[in-house]
Design an enzyme around this catalytic site. Structure first.
Site, PDB file in Angstrom:
ATOM      1  N   TRP A  54       0.852  -1.201   0.000  1.00  0.00           N
ATOM      2  CA  TRP A  54       0.000   0.000   0.000  1.00  0.00           C
ATOM      3  C   TRP A  54       0.881   1.242   0.000  1.00  0.00           C
ATOM      4  O   TRP A  54       2.093   1.124   0.275  1.00  0.00           O
ATOM      5  CB  TRP A  54      -0.908  -0.004   1.245  1.00  0.00           C
ATOM      6  CG  TRP A  54      -2.193   0.746   1.020  1.00  0.00           C
ATOM      7  CD1 TRP A  54      -2.539   1.951   1.537  1.00  0.00           C
ATOM      8  CD2 TRP A  54      -3.284   0.317   0.197  1.00  0.00           C
ATOM      9  NE1 TRP A  54      -3.785   2.309   1.075  1.00  0.00           N
ATOM     10  CE2 TRP A  54      -4.265   1.330   0.250  1.00  0.00           C
ATOM     11  CE3 TRP A  54      -3.529  -0.802  -0.599  1.00  0.00           C
ATOM     12  CZ2 TRP A  54      -5.463   1.248  -0.455  1.00  0.00           C
ATOM     13  CZ3 TRP A  54      -4.719  -0.879  -1.296  1.00  0.00           C
ATOM     14  CH2 TRP A  54      -5.667   0.132  -1.221  1.00  0.00           C
ATOM     15  N   GLU A 111     -18.735   6.988  -4.305  1.00  0.00           N
ATOM     16  CA  GLU A 111     -17.514   7.799  -4.274  1.00  0.00           C
ATOM     17  C   GLU A 111     -17.512   8.811  -5.419  1.00  0.00           C
ATOM     18  O   GLU A 111     -17.122   9.964  -5.254  1.00  0.00           O
ATOM     19  CB  GLU A 111     -16.299   6.868  -4.393  1.00  0.00           C
ATOM     20  CG  GLU A 111     -14.961   7.568  -4.328  1.00  0.00           C
ATOM     21  CD  GLU A 111     -13.807   6.579  -4.471  1.00  0.00           C
ATOM     22  OE1 GLU A 111     -13.640   6.012  -5.573  1.00  0.00           O
ATOM     23  OE2 GLU A 111     -13.083   6.347  -3.483  1.00  0.00           O
ATOM     24  N   ASP A 135       0.156  11.069   0.030  1.00  0.00           N
ATOM     25  CA  ASP A 135      -0.895  12.078   0.150  1.00  0.00           C
ATOM     26  C   ASP A 135      -2.239  11.417   0.456  1.00  0.00           C
ATOM     27  O   ASP A 135      -2.339  10.186   0.514  1.00  0.00           O
ATOM     28  CB  ASP A 135      -0.986  12.896  -1.143  1.00  0.00           C
ATOM     29  CG  ASP A 135      -1.535  12.080  -2.309  1.00  0.00           C
ATOM     30  OD1 ASP A 135      -1.228  10.867  -2.407  1.00  0.00           O
ATOM     31  OD2 ASP A 135      -2.297  12.633  -3.120  1.00  0.00           O
ATOM     32  N   GLU A 137      -3.366   8.683  -1.648  1.00  0.00           N
ATOM     33  CA  GLU A 137      -2.533   7.485  -1.528  1.00  0.00           C
ATOM     34  C   GLU A 137      -1.715   7.206  -2.778  1.00  0.00           C
ATOM     35  O   GLU A 137      -1.423   6.058  -3.101  1.00  0.00           O
ATOM     36  CB  GLU A 137      -3.407   6.257  -1.193  1.00  0.00           C
ATOM     37  CG  GLU A 137      -4.527   6.568  -0.234  1.00  0.00           C
ATOM     38  CD  GLU A 137      -5.185   5.344   0.348  1.00  0.00           C
ATOM     39  OE1 GLU A 137      -6.034   4.765  -0.345  1.00  0.00           O
ATOM     40  OE2 GLU A 137      -4.856   4.960   1.481  1.00  0.00           O
ATOM     41  N   GLU A 138      -1.367   8.246  -3.502  1.00  0.00           N
ATOM     42  CA  GLU A 138      -0.667   8.044  -4.777  1.00  0.00           C
ATOM     43  C   GLU A 138       0.714   8.675  -4.830  1.00  0.00           C
ATOM     44  O   GLU A 138       1.636   8.122  -5.421  1.00  0.00           O
ATOM     45  CB  GLU A 138      -1.522   8.635  -5.916  1.00  0.00           C
ATOM     46  CG  GLU A 138      -2.825   7.876  -6.121  1.00  0.00           C
ATOM     47  CD  GLU A 138      -3.772   8.580  -7.076  1.00  0.00           C
ATOM     48  OE1 GLU A 138      -3.537   9.758  -7.402  1.00  0.00           O
ATOM     49  OE2 GLU A 138      -4.753   7.938  -7.495  1.00  0.00           O
TER      50      GLU A 138
END
Ligand SMILES: *[C@@H]1O[C@H](CO)[C@@H](O)[C@H](O)[C@H]1NC(C)=O
Ligand SMILES: *[C@@H]1O[C@H](CO)[C@@H](O)[C@H](O)[C@H]1NC(C)=O
Ligand SMILES: *[C@@H]1O[C@H](CO)[C@@H](O)[C@H](O)[C@H]1NC(C)=O
Ligand SMILES: *[C@@H]1O[C@H](CO)[C@@H](O)[C@H](O)[C@H]1NC(C)=O
Length: 609
Positions: A169, A452, A224, A227-228
């Site tokens: 992750w 989302e 960030d 998550e990238e």
């Protein structure tokens, strides 16, 4: 059934703050003075936004609570107090609990609880207590980011049974601990105001672990909020700054003065660093320092609303929603989506559109998100509130293009609330804000479910269904629409020190003193220096090393001010004055922790041959 017993969770339509010229300092202690008045003046401007809020408000509340275990009917497998991100278990699988999302969701619940008049809803209190309990347990769970003392608090997500998620992750993510601290501090402040210091003392160790993590790690990179990108990130720094600022206040209230001072020092430094994200060329906030993108990102809009403090006016230092920088940034951000989504086609340049995370986004095809579009409306409502409260609005060269969207001839200046310009601008900005609500409304199914995202061309809900954060963002945006304010957190009147070039000067914080002594034979023209891992020792650069003076040759000494209670490493070196040649002592480095504030120690070292 949690959801049924909480039917009065939020009453959007009935309570409207008497916004005009309200003194907004001390809202926390005077929350009972919120007046009730007819909503006609504020809310009738856009019927479609209004209708949607009436319909969606209770559904968003129910949707949020349904995702909290184990009583929420979408989260029955989750441990008590655990908010799942979404009930979706495939494509994508969001059946996890993210520290960030959960903290933001529980912030909504805590704020509502703290705002409610007695008798308060005990089922909400139980929920908050189980959140605090679950988070304290999660802090102890060893995970791929580390354990409780070695960085584990930066782990982004956990399994819903409170075990570690061990797959690969984007980790660590350093916003979670600060956001969680902010939520728990909101609860602690309410407890203090309601004579329950005993329970604050129970919560404190959990809060302190998070604050210590933030104080120690805010100046490191991490992933960030999307998550990238692994770099520094505006949202993360803003969340860390806020947590440290509030943490210092709470520590002071609990008579933990040394902690209060160290949190406050690091808050000053994080605030300094926060300024560096502003990109004056493009008049927007560069949300990530890495990632190779424009940096135009909902990251910055979310940070601005998370940083909203109704007592801080339009201060640009904390990028308050109505600050010139945050408004200019909002325009750049919104405009970046006008041409890339089919559903935005044909919409006038000064009207609301659907917005997403960032224009370069390709995740699930790169679509509009409910929570980012709600965030834009929330920033605008927050701004309208502050302008009304202070009785004027200011247009600076930085914010001019934002305001010119609504009145092309408007000029920089200060406009009083009774002026025609003020009236025109605020009325158009309210319509603009309502437009973002209405855009989401147009893409919300009859059931009120908020996924989302929605398709950029077909407008149909997509990606994870019933995203808990989507519901939370609807609720905070609707509350802002109705002028129901968050509690001030200490953004009022903050200042930074600047050097001659206008750059922020960091606060070194409390200092201590170390006398370094070492024995070394030297040749004529040679001198002994020290260098090491901290700025006071020249950051390992021999050119910035500190020279020792001979004292009973071959003994050399120097007295240096060092930040208190700080661990650092160093080496002695010998430099030849004439040739410039540097001789380093051998490994290992010396390592030491400096003494407490104001104290002094002597270190008698042996040169490593
Ligand atoms: C955390 O990890 C460190 C380093 O591996 C170890 O020394 C320490 O005992 C661990 N702490 C806990 C609470 O497991
Ligand atoms: C303080 O708060 C805790 C946690 O909700 C609760 O269990 C306790 O009864 C409260 N104490 C008082 C005196 O209200
Ligand atoms: C750490 O802080 C300094 C001073 O503000 C800044 O120049 C540097 O970029 C920061 N680094 C990270 C990774 O936050
Ligand atoms: C701003 O523009 C100047 C001059 O064009 C350029 O050197 C600088 O890198 C730019 N800064 C940013 C943050 O884009």
């Amino acid at each position: 059934m949690v959801a049924l017993s909480l039917i009065c969770f939020l009453s959007f339509s009935s309570v409207v703050v008497n916004a005009a010229h309200t003194s907004v300092t001390n809202v926390r202690s005077h929350s009972s003075s919120f007046g009730v008045k007819s909503s006609s003046q504020i809310t009738m401007l856009s019927n479609s936004a209004n209708d949607y809020i009436q319909r969606e408000g209770p559904l968003a509340q129910a949707g949020l609570l349904a995702n909290i275990g184990p009583k929420g009917n979408q989260a029955s497998a989750a441990a008590p107090g655990i908010a799942i991100a979404s009930p979706s278990t495939s494509n994508p699988n969001y059946m996890y609990s993210w520290t960030r999302d959960a903290a933001l969701v529980f912030k909504v619940i805590v704020d509502h609880y703290a705002r409610s008049p007695a008798p308060r809803d005990m089922s909400l209190r139980t929920l908050i207590d189980s959140y605090a309990d679950a988070q304290s347990k999660l802090q102890e769970v060893e995970n791929p980011s580390g354990n409780i003392t070695t960085g584990g608090l930066g782990e982004p997500k956990f399994n819903i049974d409170l075990t570690a998620f061990t797959g690969s992750w984007g980790r660590p993510q350093r916003d979670g601990p600060g956001l969680r601290a902010t939520t728990l501090i909101a609860y602690a402040n309410w407890l203090l105001d309601n004579s329950n210091k005993t329970h604050v003392n129970t919560l404190w160790p959990t809060i302190q672990l998070d604050l210590d993590y933030v104080a120690d790690n805010w100046n490191k990179t991490g992933f960030d909020l999307w998550e990238e990108v692994s770099s520094s990130s505006f949202w993360t720094t803003a969340a860390q700054h806020r947590a440290l600022r509030q943490g210092a206040e709470l520590a002071k209230a609990l008579s933990k003065d040394d902690l209060a001072e160290s949190y406050s020092t690091q808050a000053d430094n994080a605030l300094c660093f926060l300024q560096s994200y502003w990109n004056p060329n493009g008049s927007y906030i560069t949300s990530n320092t890495g990632g190779g993108r424009s940096g135009i990102d909902a990251n910055s809009i979310l940070a601005s609303i998370h940083s909203f403090d109704p007592s801080a006016g339009c201060d640009a230092l904390t990028f308050q929603p109505c600050s010139d920088k945050a408004l200019s940034n909002l325009k750049t951000y919104v405009d970046s989506f006008r041409t890339i989504y089919g559903i935005n086609e044909g919409i006038a340049e000064n009207e609301a559109v659907a917005t997403g995370r960032y224009p370069e986004d390709i995740y699930m095809g790169g679509n509009p998100w409910y929570l980012t579009t709600f965030a834009v409306s929330e920033q605008l409502y927050d701004s309208l509130f502050v302008w009304d409260a202070q009785g004027s609005l200011q247009i600076t060269p930085v914010s001019l293009s934002f305001f010119q969207q609504f009145s092309s001839n408007v000029q920089t200046g200060n406009y009083e609330a009774d002026s025609q310009t003020y009236g025109t601008l605020t009325s158009k900005i309210r319509t603009f804000a309502d437009g973002f609500i209405a855009v989401n409304g147009n893409h919300t199914p009859e059931s009120g479910s908020l996924a989302e995202q929605y398709g950029k061309d077909d407008g149909k809900p997509t990606s994870a269904r019933d995203l808990t954060w989507s519901y939370a963002s609807a609720i905070t945006s609707f509350l802002a629409h109705d002028g129901i304010l968050p509690i001030p957190w200490g953004a009022q009147g903050l200042q930074i020190r600047r050097d001659a070039n206008g750059h922020c000067i960091s606060n070194p914080g409390p200092m201590s003193e170390i006398v370094f002594e070492v024995e070394r034979n030297t040749l004529y023209g040679e001198n002994v220096y020290i260098t090491g891992s901290i700025g006071q020792l020249g950051d390992w650069d021999p050119a910035n090393a500190v020279r020792l003076e001979p004292k009973n040759y071959p003994s050399w000494t120097v007295r240096i001010e060092i930040p208190a209670s700080t661990t650092f490493s160093y080496k002695y070196i010998v430099q030849d004055q004439r040739s410039g040649q540097v001789t380093w002592e051998n490994d290992p480095n010396h390592e030491v922790a400096s003494p407490f504030k104001g104290q002094s120690v002597v270190l008698s070292d042996t040169w490593h041959d």
